[in-house]
Design a protein around this motif. Sequence first.
Motif, PDB file in Angstrom:
ATOM      1  N   GLY A 219       0.807  -1.117   0.123  1.00 31.17           N
ATOM      2  CA  GLY A 219      -0.038   0.087   0.020  1.00 31.17           C
ATOM      3  C   GLY A 219       0.886   1.427  -0.022  1.00 31.17           C
ATOM      4  N   ALA A 220       2.158   1.318   0.136  1.00 34.76           N
ATOM      5  CA  ALA A 220       3.001   2.312  -0.040  1.00 34.76           C
ATOM      6  C   ALA A 220       2.923   2.948  -1.430  1.00 34.76           C
ATOM      7  CB  ALA A 220       4.554   2.178   0.603  1.00 34.76           C
ATOM      8  N   VAL A 221       3.378   4.202  -1.338  1.00 31.65           N
ATOM      9  CA  VAL A 221       3.174   5.136  -2.536  1.00 31.65           C
ATOM     10  C   VAL A 221       3.907   4.415  -3.957  1.00 31.65           C
ATOM     11  CG1 VAL A 221       5.180   6.544  -1.978  1.00 31.65           C
ATOM     12  CG2 VAL A 221       3.583   7.324  -3.485  1.00 31.65           C
ATOM     13  N   PHE A 222       5.224   3.841  -3.570  1.00 32.52           N
ATOM     14  CA  PHE A 222       5.864   3.315  -4.656  1.00 32.52           C
ATOM     15  C   PHE A 222       5.941   1.692  -4.728  1.00 32.52           C
ATOM     16  CE2 PHE A 222       8.405   7.283  -4.413  1.00 32.52           C
ATOM     17  CZ  PHE A 222       7.865   7.851  -5.626  1.00 32.52           C
ATOM     18  N   SER A 223       5.068   1.167  -4.084  1.00 38.67           N
ATOM     19  CA  SER A 223       4.882  -0.298  -3.820  1.00 38.67           C
ATOM     20  C   SER A 223       4.395  -0.971  -5.128  1.00 38.67           C
ATOM     21  CB  SER A 223       4.231  -0.834  -2.527  1.00 38.67           C
ATOM     22  OG  SER A 223       3.770  -1.984  -2.631  1.00 38.67           O
ATOM     23  N   PRO A 224       5.117  -2.125  -5.570  1.00 43.60           N
ATOM     24  CA  PRO A 224       4.416  -2.564  -6.783  1.00 43.60           C
ATOM     25  C   PRO A 224       3.354  -3.343  -6.694  1.00 43.60           C
ATOM     26  CG  PRO A 224       6.558  -3.739  -6.145  1.00 43.60           C
ATOM     27  CD  PRO A 224       6.255  -2.688  -5.205  1.00 43.60           C
ATOM     28  N   ASP A 225       2.535  -3.624  -5.600  1.00 43.39           N
ATOM     29  CA  ASP A 225       1.588  -4.490  -5.284  1.00 43.39           C
ATOM     30  C   ASP A 225       0.108  -3.959  -6.047  1.00 43.39           C
ATOM     31  OD1 ASP A 225       1.257  -2.316  -3.733  1.00 43.39           O
ATOM     32  OD2 ASP A 225       0.316  -3.429  -1.943  1.00 43.39           O
ATOM     33  N   ALA A 226       0.138  -2.655  -6.214  1.00 39.75           N
ATOM     34  CA  ALA A 226      -1.006  -2.171  -6.971  1.00 39.75           C
ATOM     35  C   ALA A 226      -0.557  -0.669  -7.600  1.00 39.75           C
ATOM     36  CB  ALA A 226      -2.182  -1.824  -5.910  1.00 39.75           C
TER      37      ALA A 226
END
Length: 539
Positions: A219-226
């Motif tokens: 859920g972090a801004v640069f996370s590649p999960d979404a």
Amino acid sequence: MNWLSIIIFLPVVFLVLILLLPARFREWYRYITLGTALLQAGIACIIYMGFDRQAAGADQFQFVEKIPWIHLSLGNLGKLEIDYFLGIDGLSAPLLILSAIVMVAAAISSWEIKDNLKGYFTLFLLMDAAIMGVFCALDFFLFYVFYELMLLPLYFLIGMWGGPRREYAALKFFLYTLFGSVFMLLVIVGLYFSVKDPVSGAYTFNMLHMMNAANFVEGAVFSPDAVHTILGVPARLLGFAVIFIAFAIKVPVVPFHTWLPDAHVEAPTPISIILAGLLLKIGGYGILRLCFGIFPDAAVHFSWFIGMLGVISILYGALNALAMKDLKKMIAYSSVSHMGFVLLGFASFTTEGTSGAVLQMVSHGILSTMLFFLVGVIYNRVHDRFIPNFRGLATHMPSYTAFVMIAFFASLGLPGFSAFIAEAFTLIGTFNSESVNDLLPRWMAIAGSLGILLSAAYFLWTLQRMFFGTTRFKGGPAWSTQLADLRPSEWALLLPMALLSLTLGIFPSLFFDLSNATLAAMVQELYETGLQQLNTLQY
């Protein structure tokens, strides 16, 4: 032995010594600086000999040093962890060794400096330490400190010891670089709050953790999960673009290149050597290590545009070089063209293309050092470098002409020299990209090869105008007496550089053995990870 710390902070020790020495020892400053550079070159040899080629994979760093530096509690935000974290692999080791070689050449060239020696050599050594630190740092905060530390010395070295328009050139360089750096800092902060150390659970600036998608906070801004957006733009694409532009300014990539010709023309010869030989390589290193390493999805997504920027830089730089009448500005634009091959090779996402691009950085570092030093030789004698003002130099300065011919032919990619291997591998990788990963079309390789043809045109035309024909100088008989052939100190710089380029051209395994394991694993991992993230995120 902590060789990386020694090679970084050795200039700082001797910088302090120069500051403490009284003015009556001003002539010692040159010898202290040259001695420092030679010691660094010796350490670089130790690093080259001690580098384990077999263990050099994508995540295998050697000569690692890691010490806690700034560890603070941030309350609800957890802990701030910044480490003094150094290490090199098959990507950074060749560039670190190149830096040591170029700094020796720049120290020898600094003999031309006559005014305010204490200030000049103090700034020179500070810049030396920062450059070494950039190629060794594995903590993003530490990397940024070294990266910014280069800016201030270069600003003053150009602005105080440069040519007639030095203040304008220095300010332009400063503003361009600062523009990229400020926005890059915002992305670094965003990355810090997006990545956690898998062991301590604290937010981290560790570059190795940032290159592993598993360490991003969900859920972090640069996370590649979404897909997360900033101002309606996917955050990872925006972060990649910001860091890419910051390093593209350093390369420099068209259209971020306009500071380079002005800075080169106004900078003293040793600073021109460092600008072309090392500063441009920091830009290329940053793009591959950080832009591609942290945002592989964005790198794959933008690969066509990155390759296109490389082709534009190759052709635009070459055409501008063809139009130049100032010898130094011609070589500056040739640097824009030759560094375009680096971008093209990176964008191919092939092992041969990336290996060729990194070798191109090393080769260009050596040859641009030769070229700018050769310009400095003639400028120091008659204070003129306007191509039409010289004719028939070959009969007047035969040794000088011989080295100019070597540098020109090596730079245009004559077989037997390092640039030929570098450009050939880059174009092979680009040509194969369409069949290997379908990222770059083959016409980009064909267009890039036109840059080699144009480089032959501007180098050979310059050779014909300045060095052949009936001897004629604008300065008349006065110039004829001042234009003496090469001195022993100039031979001492030019001959090793020429031999080094020839050696890498005949025995490229000296480079490939050092870098191939790292680059092959890196390219495969970046492409596979980037493609997987792209399929997940679906930009």
